[in-house]
Design a protein around this motif. Structure first.
Motif, PDB file in Angstrom:
ATOM      1  N   GLU A   1       0.830  -1.211   0.000  1.00 59.70           N
ATOM      2  CA  GLU A   1       0.000   0.000   0.000  1.00 59.70           C
ATOM      3  C   GLU A   1       0.861   1.257   0.000  1.00 59.70           C
ATOM      4  O   GLU A   1       0.576   2.228  -0.720  1.00 59.70           O
ATOM      5  N   GLU A   2       1.930   1.243   0.799  1.00 61.19           N
ATOM      6  CA  GLU A   2       2.831   2.411   0.848  1.00 61.19           C
ATOM      7  C   GLU A   2       3.536   2.607  -0.496  1.00 61.19           C
ATOM      8  O   GLU A   2       3.680   3.742  -0.964  1.00 61.19           O
TER       9      GLU A   2
ATOM     10  N   ASN B   1       1.818   6.587  -6.904  1.00 55.31           N
ATOM     11  CA  ASN B   1       0.722   7.457  -7.333  1.00 55.31           C
ATOM     12  C   ASN B   1       1.034   8.928  -7.080  1.00 55.31           C
ATOM     13  O   ASN B   1       0.640   9.803  -7.868  1.00 55.31           O
TER      14      ASN B   1
ATOM     15  N   GLU C   1       1.029   4.000  -2.938  1.00 58.39           N
ATOM     16  CA  GLU C   1       0.760   5.413  -2.648  1.00 58.39           C
ATOM     17  C   GLU C   1       1.911   6.299  -3.120  1.00 58.39           C
ATOM     18  O   GLU C   1       1.685   7.374  -3.694  1.00 58.39           O
TER      19      GLU C   1
END
Length: 455
Positions: free
Chosen positions: A312-313, A319, A316
């Motif tokens: 997830e990190e 992105n 992120e």
């Protein structure tokens, strides 16, 4: 006698002509041709031609007195041969101060004016030649920066595609990690409820566990556990590094030098299962020994949660990089991306006790000698003229000004052979203007028409 009269007449005519023609540009001479009458240029009145430059204002627009100071609205034309011609207010004619470099404005005063037009023209021509050389060099440098800009633009586009692919791959991996974590969470919940379902507690499937542990300790597979095998596979809980002594191993075997499976199940197994004093050195090789399925499930769930967080990190971060890159690529860097190289660059200039920093397409800041930094605006837009669209930048919405509103900065781009911040001024409170010199501001149109100067 007739000769003297003739000479006097010629002299008077010359005086009249010079008087009448003084202070007139070549483009206006057609209005001052010798006639019986003179029409004021604004068409308001017709007067006798003798009244032109007679030191008396007859026309409202002052056109009848181009060479005197009689009319308050009049203008005197300085021919300034060898330098730039220009107009001065007629009130300055014969006022004792030299306004025209050719001294033509002080034709009837006590001022001792010298004709300095040639020297001024030489300096002007040298300046223009220097400007033309700067323009030539600037245009050459600009072409290099255009080529670099095209390559840099392609690199940014390739970087964008690469980040998009990484984001897509991470999206797939993220979904897989989420599914794995959900499965681990479900297994953890199932194991946590297992004792309540009457499944026999911690050592359900005990026979299998006992047999598996016995086989682990029985290294030579002869159906019995010996002192050497106990010393090799069993250690103290609180002193794992120390090798068991022979006496300690004998004690665990009940005083015998070997032990079969039946004896193991009712003696050493209980000791190992309790985990109070001794344990199997390699617990991962002994299924069921000291291994609580609930703890194992909890560890797995925790590990999967950690793995999910890492993905997830990473997703992120990618992105954020994508968003930042798209934002940069959305900026207008000129028709040939010649201004792209300025992005991610910063230029500083110290003015008295302040240091100003311009980061093109980002922000403008002011820092005092005490270290306090104030935002003078963030990138807003191009604000050039139709002839030079990329001649001026606007940075807005800086820190609030104590008088109200926010600080803003207008940056004017000028042609030069170096890229540097040249000047900073604050003409009004919290409104700043900067002169920023760079080769990419050089315009070929200046080369085509020349840097004009009326010499």
């Amino acid at each position: 006698m007739r000769f003297h009269v003739f000479v006097a007449a010629v002299f008077c005519c010359d005086v009249v002509d010079s008087r009448r023609m003084r202070g007139i540009s070549s483009s206006y001479k057609r209005f001052y041709r010798e006639r019986r009458s003179f029409l004021c240029i604004d068409g308001s009145k017709i007067i006798p031609f003798e009244q032109v430059n007679d030191d008396y204002c007859d026309c409202e627009d002052g056109s009848d007195e181009p060479g005197t100071s009689a009319c308050p609205r009049g203008r005197f034309y300085c021919t300034n041969l060898g330098f730039r011609p220009h107009y001065i207010p007629s009130s300055r004619v014969n006022d004792g101060i030299c306004d025209c470099c050719d001294a033509s404005d002080e034709y009837n005063s006590h001022a001792h004016c010298q004709n300095t037009c040639w020297n001024l023209g030489q300096r002007e021509r040298a300046y223009v030649e220097g400007q033309m050389r700067t323009l030539d060099e600037g245009l050459q440098l600009k072409q290099q920066l255009i080529e670099e800009g095209v390559l840099l633009w392609r690199e940014k586009q390739a970087q964008l595609r690469e980040l998009q692919q990484v984001a897509e791959d991470l999206q797939v991996k993220l979904e897989e990690r989420r599914r794995t974590k959900q499965e681990a969470d479900r297994h953890k919940e199932h194991e946590s409820r297992a004792p309540e379902a009457g499944d026999g507690g911690l050592f359900r499937g005990q026979n299998i566990t006992v047999t598996g542990t016995f086989k682990l300790l029985d290294s030579n597979k002869d159906g019995s556990i010996t002192v050497d095998e106990v010393q090799a596979k069993v250690s103290l809980v609180h002193d794992e590094e120390r090798l068991l002594s022979e006496d300690e191993a004998l004690a665990l075997l009940g005083g015998d030098h070997q032990m079969d499976l039946s004896e193991f199940e009712h003696t050493l197994w209980d000791t190992l299962a309790s985990g109070d004093h001794v344990k199997i050195k390699d617990e991962r090789g002994a299924p069921g020994v000291g291994e609580d399925p609930r703890l194992k499930a909890a560890d797995t769930a925790e590990r999967e949660a950690s793995n999910l967080k890492k993905v997830e990190e990473a997703y992120e971060t990618v992105n954020m990089e994508l968003s930042d890159l798209r934002e940069k690529l959305a900026i207008d860097y000129g028709p040939d991306w010649e201004f792209l190289f300025l992005n991610s660059q910063c230029y500083k200039l110290k003015v008295y006790e302040y240091t100003y920093t311009l980061c093109p397409f980002n922000q403008v800041a002011q820092q005092s000698t005490a270290g306090t930094e104030v935002s003078l605006g963030r990138w807003g837009m191009w604000d050039g003229t139709p002839e030079n669209q990329y001649g001026r930048m606007v940075y807005e919405n800086g820190e609030p000004c104590w008088q109200g509103g926010s600080r803003s900065t207008t940056v004017t781009l000028t042609c030069g052979t170096e890229t540097a911040l040249r000047s900073v001024k604050e003409p009004s409170k919290c409104q700043y203007i900067m002169d920023f010199q760079t080769p990419v501001a050089c315009q070929p149109v200046l080369k085509q028409r020349g840097i004009h100067s009326e010499l």
